[in-house]
Design a protein around this motif. Structure first.
Motif: not given
Length: 386
Positions: A129-130, A215, A217-219, A127, A123, A149-150, A181, A222
């Protein structure tokens, strides 16, 4: 005097040198009986982290790289090589995005025998991630629940390291790029700018670029899986006049009419192909507690990926190159995707469950499968059953 048929010739070629085939078989047996049971006692997050660290150490040794390549890799360029989008691929089997998140291991991936690799997704900005855990194993389903989460170090640091490293010249590097993210990119214009800033920073460092719009699993979800928003993003990408060929990482959870609407947008822009597909969101047939977050890789994704590849090739086979991802655990799995229309295939989960020698095994068996069907090269088989 007995005659030797084309299948026999291919089989002989596949088994020379015999020692390499024997070492791959021995590695596979050791992995299943010893290494995997030990690794699966540990958390998958820890195994992933330690594998990357170990890989960085191992790949520093030219001797170890040669030993790994001799032991596991299989090459038969006469049958498996392709020239695609101006790039030469020694074989069609690549590493998918999601394993080498910070693009630290190209020399090791080349040693293992991959024909290309996809690093990232990266990114524009760092990031975290989660929250962990990022991974959860589903051995019965031969799958991973993925919720990273990238996570990555950000494009600036990753590209600086990559440009200062000794990258294998004969391993095409595909860099997957996603929207950072976090809340700063939640609005469409901010998200587009984030993508474009990262792509501009890439320059001509990668051999290929994969724009990850899917993706799960992101804030903020999509947003660029909607045709109008994807069109706006790709207009911005067009204006950059990127030198590397551009692919789009597609979702797996859309029905064909909705999927086709995205492809109708893609073919209007400076995009050479699509990667089909990203993680599966549908967890209804999997027994998972609500505390386990994420989406599915591996076998649960296989059927949806195969069908989307087949439909895409039927409708856009003359316009789009397809990289098939999802549920590749054997040469038969890879070959099916190729016959449905994929020119290249990618995997991660298959290595986790089968072992690293699977890359060479797939390439070796592909040669035999092609010969059995009377094909002289992999290009002859692409889309043959679409």
């Amino acid at each position: 005097m007995a005659t030797i048929g084309i299948v026999d010739l291919y089989r002989i070629d596949c088994e020379v040198p015999f020692v390499s085939s024997f070492v791959r078989a021995l590695t596979g047996s050791f992995y299943q009986r010893v290494a995997k049971p030990l690794l699966f006692r540990r958390s998958p997050d820890s195994v992933h982290t330690d594998t990357v660290k170990l890989g960085e150490i191992v790949q520093k040794s030219a001797l170890l790289r040669k030993l790994i390549h001799w032991s596991w890799a299989y090459q038969n360029e006469a049958v498996l090589a392709q020239d695609i989008a101006g790039l030469h691929f020694k074989n069609p089997v690549g590493l998918s995005a999601g394993f080498d998140k910070n693009i630290q291991l190209p020399p090791l991936m080349r040693a293992i025998g991959f024909g290309f690799m996809t690093g990232g997704s990266i990114t524009n900005r760092f990031c975290a991630g989660n929250p962990r855990p990022w991974f959860h194993r589903l051995p019965k389903e031969q799958s991973l629940v993925v919720n990273a989460g990238l996570a990555n170090d950000g494009s600036r640091l990753i590209l600086q390291r990559l440009r200062n490293s000794r990258r294998p010249a004969d391993l095409p590097l595909n860099i997957s790029v996603a929207r950072t993210n976090d809340a700063k990119t939640i609005k469409d214009e901010a998200g587009i700018k984030d993508y474009l800033d990262c792509l501009k920073r890439l320059g001509d460092t990668p051999d290929m670029i994969e724009i990850n719009i899917s993706c799960p699993n992101t804030y903020g979800g999509e947003p660029f899986n909607k045709p109008a928003k994807l069109n706006r993003l790709l207009k911005g990408v067009d204006a950059l006049n990127l030198k590397p060929p551009v692919f789009i990482k597609m979702p797996s959870d859309l029905n064909w009419p909705e999927f086709q609407k995205l492809l109708d947008v893609v073919v209007k822009h400076k995009v050479v192909g699509v990667t089909i597909s990203n993680l599966q969101k549908d967890r209804r047939d999997i027994e998972l507690g609500e505390d386990i977050k994420g989406n599915l890789s591996g076998k649960p994704l296989q059927a949806a990926s195969d069908e989307l590849i087949r439909q895409t090739y039927r409708a856009y086979g003359q316009k789009l190159i397809i990289i098939g991802v999802g549920g590749v655990f054997s040469a038969e799995d890879a070959y099916r995707k190729i016959k449905f229309g994929a020119s290249l295939v990618g995997l991660i989960t298959g290595i986790i469950y089968q072992g690293p020698q699977i890359v060479g095994d797939i390439n070796c068996k592909l040669v035999e499968l092609l010969a059995s069907d009377g094909y002289k090269s992999i290009q002859d088989a692409i889309g043959s059953e679409a």
